[in-house]
Design a protein around this motif. Structure first.
Motif, PDB file in Angstrom:
ATOM      1  N   THR A  24       0.832  -1.214   0.000  1.00 40.60           N
ATOM      2  CA  THR A  24       0.000   0.000   0.000  1.00 40.60           C
ATOM      3  C   THR A  24       0.861   1.255   0.000  1.00 40.60           C
ATOM      4  O   THR A  24       0.693   2.138  -0.845  1.00 40.60           O
ATOM      5  N   LEU A  25       1.760   1.348   0.969  1.00 36.84           N
ATOM      6  CA  LEU A  25       2.600   2.547   1.053  1.00 36.84           C
ATOM      7  C   LEU A  25       3.556   2.630  -0.134  1.00 36.84           C
ATOM      8  O   LEU A  25       3.829   3.713  -0.656  1.00 36.84           O
ATOM      9  N   GLY A  26       4.067   1.483  -0.556  1.00 34.64           N
ATOM     10  CA  GLY A  26       5.033   1.471  -1.649  1.00 34.64           C
ATOM     11  C   GLY A  26       4.442   2.001  -2.944  1.00 34.64           C
ATOM     12  O   GLY A  26       5.038   2.855  -3.610  1.00 34.64           O
ATOM     13  N   GLU A  27       3.259   1.514  -3.321  1.00 38.73           N
ATOM     14  CA  GLU A  27       2.660   1.984  -4.572  1.00 38.73           C
ATOM     15  C   GLU A  27       2.255   3.453  -4.461  1.00 38.73           C
ATOM     16  O   GLU A  27       2.431   4.225  -5.414  1.00 38.73           O
ATOM     17  N   MET A  28       1.738   3.818  -3.286  1.00 40.71           N
ATOM     18  CA  MET A  28       1.354   5.220  -3.093  1.00 40.71           C
ATOM     19  C   MET A  28       2.590   6.118  -3.222  1.00 40.71           C
ATOM     20  O   MET A  28       2.551   7.157  -3.909  1.00 40.71           O
ATOM     21  N   MET A  29       3.690   5.733  -2.599  1.00 43.23           N
ATOM     22  CA  MET A  29       4.906   6.551  -2.663  1.00 43.23           C
ATOM     23  C   MET A  29       5.511   6.548  -4.066  1.00 43.23           C
ATOM     24  O   MET A  29       6.043   7.558  -4.520  1.00 43.23           O
ATOM     25  N   HIS A  30       5.436   5.406  -4.734  1.00 40.25           N
ATOM     26  CA  HIS A  30       5.973   5.320  -6.091  1.00 40.25           C
ATOM     27  C   HIS A  30       5.233   6.288  -7.013  1.00 40.25           C
ATOM     28  O   HIS A  30       5.844   7.014  -7.803  1.00 40.25           O
ATOM     29  N   ARG A  31       3.910   6.306  -6.881  1.00 36.86           N
ATOM     30  CA  ARG A  31       3.121   7.219  -7.713  1.00 36.86           C
ATOM     31  C   ARG A  31       3.353   8.672  -7.305  1.00 36.86           C
ATOM     32  O   ARG A  31       3.395   9.569  -8.158  1.00 36.86           O
ATOM     33  N   ALA A  32       3.503   8.904  -6.001  1.00 33.84           N
ATOM     34  CA  ALA A  32       3.792  10.273  -5.546  1.00 33.84           C
ATOM     35  C   ALA A  32       5.138  10.737  -6.106  1.00 33.84           C
ATOM     36  O   ALA A  32       5.293  11.904  -6.500  1.00 33.84           O
ATOM     37  N   GLY A  33       6.097   9.822  -6.163  1.00 34.54           N
ATOM     38  CA  GLY A  33       7.402  10.161  -6.732  1.00 34.54           C
ATOM     39  C   GLY A  33       7.286  10.575  -8.188  1.00 34.54           C
ATOM     40  O   GLY A  33       7.908  11.548  -8.626  1.00 34.54           O
ATOM     41  N   TRP A  34       6.449   9.876  -8.942  1.00 32.25           N
ATOM     42  CA  TRP A  34       6.261  10.218 -10.361  1.00 32.25           C
ATOM     43  C   TRP A  34       5.513  11.540 -10.527  1.00 32.25           C
ATOM     44  O   TRP A  34       5.616  12.187 -11.571  1.00 32.25           O
ATOM     45  N   LEU A  35       4.728  11.928  -9.528  1.00 32.66           N
ATOM     46  CA  LEU A  35       4.074  13.245  -9.580  1.00 32.66           C
ATOM     47  C   LEU A  35       5.116  14.355  -9.434  1.00 32.66           C
ATOM     48  O   LEU A  35       5.031  15.401 -10.084  1.00 32.66           O
ATOM     49  N   ILE A  36       6.069  14.123  -8.548  1.00 27.98           N
ATOM     50  CA  ILE A  36       7.091  15.143  -8.265  1.00 27.98           C
ATOM     51  C   ILE A  36       8.093  15.244  -9.413  1.00 27.98           C
ATOM     52  O   ILE A  36       8.537  16.321  -9.769  1.00 27.98           O
ATOM     53  N   ARG A  37       8.403  14.097  -9.999  1.00 27.77           N
ATOM     54  CA  ARG A  37       9.469  14.024 -11.002  1.00 27.77           C
ATOM     55  C   ARG A  37       9.052  14.757 -12.288  1.00 27.77           C
ATOM     56  O   ARG A  37       7.964  14.513 -12.809  1.00 27.77           O
ATOM     57  N   ASN A  38       9.899  15.643 -12.754  1.00 31.87           N
ATOM     58  CA  ASN A  38       9.630  16.348 -14.011  1.00 31.87           C
ATOM     59  C   ASN A  38      10.583  15.810 -15.078  1.00 31.87           C
ATOM     60  O   ASN A  38      11.729  16.243 -15.184  1.00 31.87           O
ATOM     61  N   THR A  39      10.091  14.888 -15.867  1.00 31.53           N
ATOM     62  CA  THR A  39      10.975  14.180 -16.803  1.00 31.53           C
ATOM     63  C   THR A  39      11.263  14.984 -18.066  1.00 31.53           C
ATOM     64  O   THR A  39      12.060  14.564 -18.901  1.00 31.53           O
ATOM     65  N   HIS A  40      10.597  16.124 -18.217  1.00 34.51           N
ATOM     66  CA  HIS A  40      10.886  16.985 -19.375  1.00 34.51           C
ATOM     67  C   HIS A  40      11.942  18.028 -19.054  1.00 34.51           C
ATOM     68  O   HIS A  40      12.506  18.635 -19.962  1.00 34.51           O
ATOM     69  N   ALA A  41      12.164  18.272 -17.760  1.00 39.05           N
ATOM     70  CA  ALA A  41      13.090  19.331 -17.358  1.00 39.05           C
ATOM     71  C   ALA A  41      14.536  18.861 -17.502  1.00 39.05           C
ATOM     72  O   ALA A  41      14.821  17.659 -17.596  1.00 39.05           O
TER      73      ALA A  41
END
Lengths: 197, 488
Positions: free
Chosen positions: B172-189
């Protein structure tokens, strides 16, 4: 005591398992969503309680294992696991059944290695005969996890060798000498089963 | 027999290693359904590299994920050893002793078992995610890491409650954190902006972050994986004071400051989905009775509209943790829910979800009969916890509901209720019935600012399995006032 030659054969067989599986090059067949496993196992049981200080002996007995369920992907099966085991002590015969929801994962599609885990309930019949004369039933929280190797993993029918641990948390155990609190039982199994997909 | 044991162990390890090295690259068509979906809709897919399910996705390395889970165990073990923990002094003898004993209940502190172990489990889970495994495959890595830690990471016996909490909580925490990480990550920058976004994501999901830095993905420009772009996103942060009553008197204690954050990732009430956690609700609270007093995650595993009725069926995995100066409770559950979003006016919506399900393992603070106050626990220093432990463990069932009234996408009112039954299997033998209700009213002020108040009630009824069938009830009313900051 296991005969040295038999011991050697077991070791050689285990050594050859990965190689023989890797050598398989069975063409993928039409995928069925069914997942059925049926087999037999040799089981070892040991109990434990949190505060009683008793040293529970190892008990051994035969067991039967069955899985049935749904193939979500070539790597993942989900379904139910039924494990039945019977063992004997000085007081008589004790039986346990664990019914769990399980998921089985094969990291490599073409290899037979798998891990599985799940949780459910266990039912123990005549458990109390280990401690006294009054037969009793007991229900328990059950957890299962294990690993193994499946031969012909891409085929419709295969064979698997497995090692699995079942844990049953019974809570209180009523005995003639009073209740024993926080009892758990661990069942280790080694076995073989037919797999149908 | 030792010869054969060692030989068997070597055979299994070598077999796995050979399988790992001989692993064929799965063509995209063999990638599991979740990944295939993201491949189909992902713009900029790098079809020349079939080890990646999408351009920004990590390389698929199954063996590495299990190896990293083992490495995480080693790091935790070294950390414990550096802190002087007696339980970290592992040897092959302790491994064998643990394997011979099997699993037992442990006596650790509530926070360690209910938040510490799930966090550790999230590291294992994200070792799978960071190496290109899908959700369910990563769940197996979480279970593997958890089981190996329990048997080989500490000298004390493998713990059943830790295994369940680490695995399910870790998922539960792992998937939530993984998705939160992808929200923060700006892969175009690129440049510093990119670096800081990757560092921020690494703080939330360290395993994925470190893998990306190690592989060079942290500086590669690409589109985000479609799987990790939510259909909608909203959050509410609340800061204020909380007053909690007790058994004897209501609200006599001074108020506690708190910071609470609710995040709504996707919408559990819409869409057909078999992508786990494409919609989840997260609530965390700091303060309000303890430093970290509440964490709730409700992640959708499966969603299906029910005909044209507008109702939605969902299967939801939940993680709950509440720990304050009055009560403590935590659980891991799987629920089935039905919800609907009603359009009250053009700008006002009413959203509700009701659920019922099974609690795989729950914990609640509990004192033995005749004891009215929790005694000071003996400090065991760096030794193993020896108890007594003042909370119970057991499986059970749960049901509840969540409703939100929103205007222009901002919450005006919110109602939350959960009822839970726990059958204690470890601790004081009892049936515990827990009820928790909360109503929030929020008045939007200006821009994202708002002001709110809430009334909350926690009730526990414990039916003990003594000869008299003793019953004890506990209730804790709470009120709070707070300012909110909403984003959507």
């Amino acid at each position: 005591m296991v005969h040295p030659m038999r011991r050697l054969w077991i070791c050689v067989l285990l050594w050859l398992i990965p190689a023989s599986a890797a050598a398989q090059n069975a063409p993928p067949e039409d995928a069925s969503k069914l997942w059925v496993v049926a087999g037999a196992a040799s089981g070892t049981l040991r109990g434990h309680c949190q505060d009683c200080g008793a040293d529970f002996p190892f008990r051994h007995g035969p067991g039967v294992v069955g899985n049935g369920g749904y193939r979500i992907s070539p790597r993942l099966d989900v379904g139910g696991d039924v494990f039945w085991m019977q063992w004997r002590n000085d007081s008589g015969v004790i039986q346990a059944v664990a019914i769990d929801a399980v998921a089985q994962f094969r990291p490599w599609v073409s290899k037979g290695f798998f891990v599985k885990g799940g949780a459910g309930m266990a039912f123990v019949r005549n458990w109390v005969q280990t401690m006294g004369p009054n037969p009793d039933d007991s229900k328990a929280l059950a957890v299962v996890f294990g690993t193994g190797w499946e031969f012909n993993p891409k085929g419709r029918v295969g064979l698997q060798l497995f090692a699995t641990q079942y844990v049953g948390a019974l809570g209180d155990l009523q005995t003639v000498n009073g209740p024993i609190s926080d009892v758990t039982g661990n069942f280790w199994t080694l076995g073989a089963a037919i797999v149908i997909r | 027999m030792w010869f054969c044991r060692v030989f068997v162990l070597l055979a299994v390890l070598l077999g796995s290693a050979r399988a790992a090295t001989a692993q064929e690259t799965p063509p995209v068509a063999q990638v599991d359904q979740n990944q295939t979906q993201s491949v189909q809709v992902q713009p900029g897919v790098n079809t020349t590299n079939s080890q990646r399910a999408c351009d920004a996705c990590p390389l698929r390395r199954v063996g590495m994920s299990f190896l990293q889970a083992t490495g995480i165990n080693v790091l935790y073990g070294l950390g414990n050893l550096a802190r002087g923990e007696v339980t970290a002094r592992i040897t092959p003898k302790t491994w064998w002793a643990n394997m011979q004993q099997g699993m037992v209940w442990d006596l650790n502190d509530f926070a360690v078992n209910q938040i510490g172990h799930p966090y550790q489990g999230s590291n294992y889970f994200d070792a799978g995610r960071a190496n290109g495994l899908n959700f369910y495959e990563s769940a197996a890595v979480a279970a593997f890491g958890s089981a190996t830690w329990e048997f080989f990471g500490e000298t004390n016996h493998a713990s059943l409650n830790d295994f369940i909490n680490t695995t399910l909580g870790g998922i539960t925490l792992g998937e939530m954190m993984h998705r939160a990480g992808w929200l923060i990550r700006n892969t175009h920058a690129t440049g510093k902006r990119r670096l800081w976004s990757e560092i921020g994501a690494t703080a939330v999901d360290p395993i994925t972050g470190m893998n990306r830095f190690a592989s060079g993905d942290a500086s590669r420009v690409s589109d985000k994986p479609q799987e990790f772009v939510p259909a909608s996103l909203a959050s509410v942060a609340s800061v204020g004071g909380l007053w909690r009553g007790s058994q004897s008197s209501a609200f006599s204690a001074p108020g506690d400051p708190f910071l609470e954050v609710d995040a709504y990732y996707g919408d559990t009430n819409s869409g057909r989905s078999n992508i786990p956690y494409d919609a989840f609700w997260l609530r965390v609270r700091f303060g309000g009775g303890s430093a970290f007093s509440e964490a709730r995650v409700r992640g959708r595993l499966f969603g299906q509209p029910i005909g044209n009725s507008g109702f939605q069926f969902s299967v939801i995995q939940t993680y709950n943790y509440q720990h304050n100066d009055a009560y403590s409770t935590g659980s891991q559950a799987i629920d089935a829910g039905i919800g609907k979003t009603c359009q009250v006016t053009d700008r006002t919506t009413f959203w509700f979800l009701g659920w019922a399900g099974l609690t795989v393992l729950g914990a609640v603070d509990s004192l033995p009969l005749g004891v009215t106050e929790k005694p000071d626990e003996e400090d065991t220093g760096h030794g193993p916890d020896t108890g007594p432990r003042f909370y119970d463990y057991g499986p059970g069932s749960d049901f509840g509901g969540l409703a939100r009234l929103a205007h222009d996408g901002r919450d005006l009112a919110m109602f939350f209720y959960v009822g839970r039954h726990l059958y204690s299997l470890d601790g004081v033998r009892a049936n515990h019935f827990l009820q928790h209700a909360r109503v929030d009213l929020i008045l939007p002020l200006r821009g994202p600012l708002g002001i709110g108040t809430s009334v909350e009630y926690f009730h526990r009824r414990s039916v003990y399995q003594d000869a008299a069938g003793s019953i004890r009830t506990y209730h804790y009313p709470q009120v709070r006032g707070y300012f909110t900051w909403s984003t959507r």
